[in-house]
Scaffold this motif. Structure first.
Motif, PDB file in Angstrom:
ATOM      1  N   GLY A 178      34.545  56.397  37.716  1.00 23.75           N
ATOM      2  CA  GLY A 178      32.863  56.661  38.112  1.00 23.75           C
ATOM      3  C   GLY A 178      32.063  56.662  36.997  1.00 23.75           C
ATOM      4  N   ASP A 179      32.294  57.410  35.713  1.00 26.80           N
ATOM      5  CA  ASP A 179      31.316  57.479  34.537  1.00 26.80           C
ATOM      6  C   ASP A 179      31.221  56.130  33.888  1.00 26.80           C
ATOM      7  OD1 ASP A 179      31.042  59.889  35.187  1.00 26.80           O
ATOM      8  OD2 ASP A 179      32.233  60.805  33.259  1.00 26.80           O
ATOM      9  N   LEU A 180      32.334  55.094  33.826  1.00 27.52           N
ATOM     10  CA  LEU A 180      32.459  53.971  33.482  1.00 27.52           C
ATOM     11  C   LEU A 180      31.404  52.999  34.223  1.00 27.52           C
ATOM     12  CD1 LEU A 180      36.182  53.634  32.821  1.00 27.52           C
ATOM     13  CD2 LEU A 180      34.483  53.717  30.960  1.00 27.52           C
ATOM     14  N   ARG A 181      31.465  53.321  35.691  1.00 26.14           N
ATOM     15  CA  ARG A 181      30.569  52.424  36.514  1.00 26.14           C
ATOM     16  C   ARG A 181      29.204  52.794  36.166  1.00 26.14           C
ATOM     17  NH1 ARG A 181      30.930  55.515  40.933  1.00 26.14           N
ATOM     18  NH2 ARG A 181      28.771  55.911  40.918  1.00 26.14           N
ATOM     19  N   VAL A 208      24.169  50.179  17.998  1.00 27.95           N
ATOM     20  CA  VAL A 208      23.859  51.582  18.124  1.00 27.95           C
ATOM     21  C   VAL A 208      25.225  51.915  19.208  1.00 27.95           C
ATOM     22  CG1 VAL A 208      22.715  53.110  19.653  1.00 27.95           C
ATOM     23  CG2 VAL A 208      21.571  51.336  18.207  1.00 27.95           C
ATOM     24  N   VAL A 209      25.697  52.903  18.949  1.00 27.15           N
ATOM     25  CA  VAL A 209      26.944  53.641  19.916  1.00 27.15           C
ATOM     26  C   VAL A 209      26.630  54.927  20.490  1.00 27.15           C
ATOM     27  CG1 VAL A 209      29.475  54.348  19.920  1.00 27.15           C
ATOM     28  CG2 VAL A 209      28.790  52.288  18.462  1.00 27.15           C
ATOM     29  N   ALA A 210      26.561  54.872  21.729  1.00 22.02           N
ATOM     30  CA  ALA A 210      26.131  56.014  22.573  1.00 22.02           C
ATOM     31  C   ALA A 210      27.571  56.773  23.344  1.00 22.02           C
ATOM     32  CB  ALA A 210      25.087  55.674  23.497  1.00 22.02           C
ATOM     33  N   PHE A 211      27.372  58.076  22.954  1.00 22.29           N
ATOM     34  CA  PHE A 211      28.668  58.904  23.583  1.00 22.29           C
ATOM     35  C   PHE A 211      28.215  59.732  24.796  1.00 22.29           C
ATOM     36  CE2 PHE A 211      29.504  57.941  19.052  1.00 22.29           C
ATOM     37  CZ  PHE A 211      30.514  57.591  19.083  1.00 22.29           C
ATOM     38  N   GLY A 212      29.102  59.735  25.803  1.00 23.61           N
ATOM     39  CA  GLY A 212      28.672  60.554  26.840  1.00 23.61           C
ATOM     40  C   GLY A 212      29.532  60.415  28.005  1.00 23.61           C
ATOM     41  N   GLY A 213      28.878  60.544  29.377  1.00 26.48           N
ATOM     42  CA  GLY A 213      29.308  60.403  30.462  1.00 26.48           C
ATOM     43  C   GLY A 213      28.384  60.780  31.497  1.00 26.48           C
ATOM     44  N   GLY A 214      28.663  60.221  32.721  1.00 27.48           N
ATOM     45  CA  GLY A 214      27.670  60.675  33.927  1.00 27.48           C
ATOM     46  C   GLY A 214      26.347  60.380  33.719  1.00 27.48           C
ATOM     47  N   HIS A 215      25.539  61.068  34.403  1.00 27.97           N
ATOM     48  CA  HIS A 215      23.971  60.987  34.372  1.00 27.97           C
ATOM     49  C   HIS A 215      23.437  60.923  33.168  1.00 27.97           C
ATOM     50  CE1 HIS A 215      24.075  60.860  38.738  1.00 27.97           C
ATOM     51  NE2 HIS A 215      24.604  61.942  38.763  1.00 27.97           N
ATOM     52  N   GLY A 216      23.979  61.698  32.173  1.00 26.12           N
ATOM     53  CA  GLY A 216      23.272  61.896  30.717  1.00 26.12           C
ATOM     54  C   GLY A 216      23.320  60.780  30.126  1.00 26.12           C
ATOM     55  N   LEU A 238      36.460  46.238  31.887  1.00 21.67           N
ATOM     56  CA  LEU A 238      35.023  46.717  31.647  1.00 21.67           C
ATOM     57  C   LEU A 238      34.278  45.334  31.117  1.00 21.67           C
ATOM     58  CD1 LEU A 238      35.779  50.082  30.218  1.00 21.67           C
ATOM     59  CD2 LEU A 238      34.502  49.529  32.583  1.00 21.67           C
ATOM     60  N   ASP A 239      35.079  44.468  30.492  1.00 24.64           N
ATOM     61  CA  ASP A 239      34.169  43.514  29.720  1.00 24.64           C
ATOM     62  C   ASP A 239      33.823  42.369  30.990  1.00 24.64           C
ATOM     63  OD1 ASP A 239      34.169  44.374  27.312  1.00 24.64           O
ATOM     64  OD2 ASP A 239      35.820  43.113  26.439  1.00 24.64           O
ATOM     65  N   HIS A 240      34.928  42.290  31.722  1.00 26.67           N
ATOM     66  CA  HIS A 240      34.733  41.623  33.228  1.00 26.67           C
ATOM     67  C   HIS A 240      33.609  41.925  33.973  1.00 26.67           C
ATOM     68  CE1 HIS A 240      36.014  38.316  35.663  1.00 26.67           C
ATOM     69  NE2 HIS A 240      35.769  39.062  36.571  1.00 26.67           N
ATOM     70  N   LEU A 251      33.044  50.877  26.885  1.00 28.55           N
ATOM     71  CA  LEU A 251      34.364  51.032  26.601  1.00 28.55           C
ATOM     72  C   LEU A 251      34.916  52.591  26.786  1.00 28.55           C
ATOM     73  CD1 LEU A 251      34.121  49.728  22.830  1.00 28.55           C
ATOM     74  CD2 LEU A 251      35.332  48.601  24.897  1.00 28.55           C
ATOM     75  N   PRO A 252      36.076  52.878  27.229  1.00 28.82           N
ATOM     76  CA  PRO A 252      36.452  54.259  27.406  1.00 28.82           C
ATOM     77  C   PRO A 252      36.777  54.960  26.075  1.00 28.82           C
ATOM     78  CG  PRO A 252      38.101  52.773  27.694  1.00 28.82           C
ATOM     79  CD  PRO A 252      37.081  51.965  27.347  1.00 28.82           C
ATOM     80  N   MET A 253      36.620  56.121  26.034  1.00 21.67           N
ATOM     81  CA  MET A 253      37.022  56.921  24.658  1.00 21.67           C
ATOM     82  C   MET A 253      38.513  56.840  24.410  1.00 21.67           C
ATOM     83  SD  MET A 253      36.655  60.812  25.174  1.00 21.67           S
ATOM     84  CE  MET A 253      37.858  61.796  25.989  1.00 21.67           C
TER      85      MET A 253
END
Length: 334
Positions: A59-62, A6-14, A132-134, A146-148
């Motif tokens: 931030g969104d990555l975190r 499953v791959v989920a796209f987005g950012g932030g709280h959503g 991000l992997d680390h 992962l970043p887009m």
């Protein structure tokens, strides 16, 4: 049985809500989760780091990493540390005769620890995916973030009525934060640069996926930007995966005046070749489902209604309820 990818796209709280919901699916479904995250944030701690030191806004990555963090007590503490935000510290007045700057400023105030750590890892390792992997390993993440794109992007919108004094005037609003809080009506969206290179690992994940999940989240600043990255858009269209769209509970400031059917129409507007299999909406927030059902059908999708909001009346998705609604959808034909 092979895990369902499953791959989920987005950012932030959503995106965070979507990832937490997917975590709730894991006991019933064997899921391999990948989050693909927008990299346009220019506000708050992320914006400061981006402006002062360059690189991807963390931030969104975190938030995605924390949403996927493991359940061991040590990783829960690490996740709490990632989310800890430094409060401003009152500095003493300068001593008599000391330079005036001695008591001014608090460079840590407002920064999340995880933002600083991710930025440090990116500098140390020289690659955001490796960083991000680390960080995911540090948090015992059940999935990958992962970043887009490996390069930060700007988000720009043509907005009608951005200046309340000129409600019919169309102007350009620049920056994710400014687009998110605009009081006008967004008429079109673009990225700067216009065609950023897609993260190769994200493209590979999309091509290998069984499900692609879009939303919930800020439509113009978190969901649609993925469709404006050419390499990612091509992979989304050509992937053999099934596609699910989870709709928001209420309109946000940036989507004021945009109905739920309009949300679906914008997906087709920015990626005309996009076909969707399922649209998931809250059974209460959707109101009259007929218009939403028609918009879903125009994308080739079936509308699924379920109670996925928290019960305290605030417009937030309940990860447990959303996860329960996702299990029969993602588990179909398994």
């Amino acid at each position: 049985m092979t895990p369902s990818r499953v791959v989920a796209f987005g950012g932030g709280h959503g995106l965070s809500a979507s990832l937490r919901a997917l975590r709730h699916c894991v006991p019933g479904l064997d899921l391999d989760i990948t989050a693909v995250v927008t990299v346009g944030d220019d506000g708050g701690s992320s914006g400061r780091l981006r402006a002062e030191r360059g690189g991807l806004p963390p931030g969104d990555l975190r938030q995605a990493l924390v949403a996927l963090s493991g359940d061991h007590p040590a990783t829960r503490r690490s996740a709490a540390l990632f989310q800890h935000r430094f409060a401003a510290v009152a500095t003493p007045a300068p001593a008599l005769g000391a330079p005036a700057a001695a008591g001014v400023g608090d460079p840590l105030a407002g920064h999340a620890v995880g933002n600083l750590l991710l930025h440090g890892l990116m500098e140390l390792l020289g690659d955001p995916v490796a960083a991000l992997d680390h960080a995911g390993a540090m948090l015992g993440a059940v999935g990958r973030v992962l970043p887009m794109s490996r390069q930060p992007v700007g988000i720009e919108a043509r907005v009608r009525g951005a200046d309340p004094a000129h409600p019919d005037e169309v102007s350009t609003v620049r920056g994710q934060h400014q687009v998110a809080v605009t009081s006008g009506t967004v008429e079109s969206l673009r990225l700067a640069p216009a065609a950023p290179a897609a993260c190769a690992e994200a493209v590979d994940a999309v091509r290998a996926a069984d499900w692609l999940v879009f939303g919930p989240g800020s439509w113009y600043t978190s969901v649609l930007p993925h469709l404006l990255v050419p390499g990612l858009a091509d992979a989304i269209v050509s992937s053999a995966a099934r596609r699910l769209v989870t709709l928001n509970l209420v309109a946000e400031k940036e989507t004021s005046g945009l109905s739920l059917p309009d949300h679906l129409d914008t997906l087709r507007r920015y990626l005309p070749e996009l076909k969707v299999d399922m649209v998931l909406a809250d059974s209460t927030a959707v109101g009259d489902p007929v218009a939403v059902e028609r918009a879903a059908e125009s994308l080739g999708a079936r509308l699924v209604l379920a109670p996925v909001a928290v019960t305290d009346g605030t417009p937030r998705h309940d990860p447990a309820a959303l996860g329960a609604a996702l299990v029969p959808v993602l588990g179909a034909d398994r």
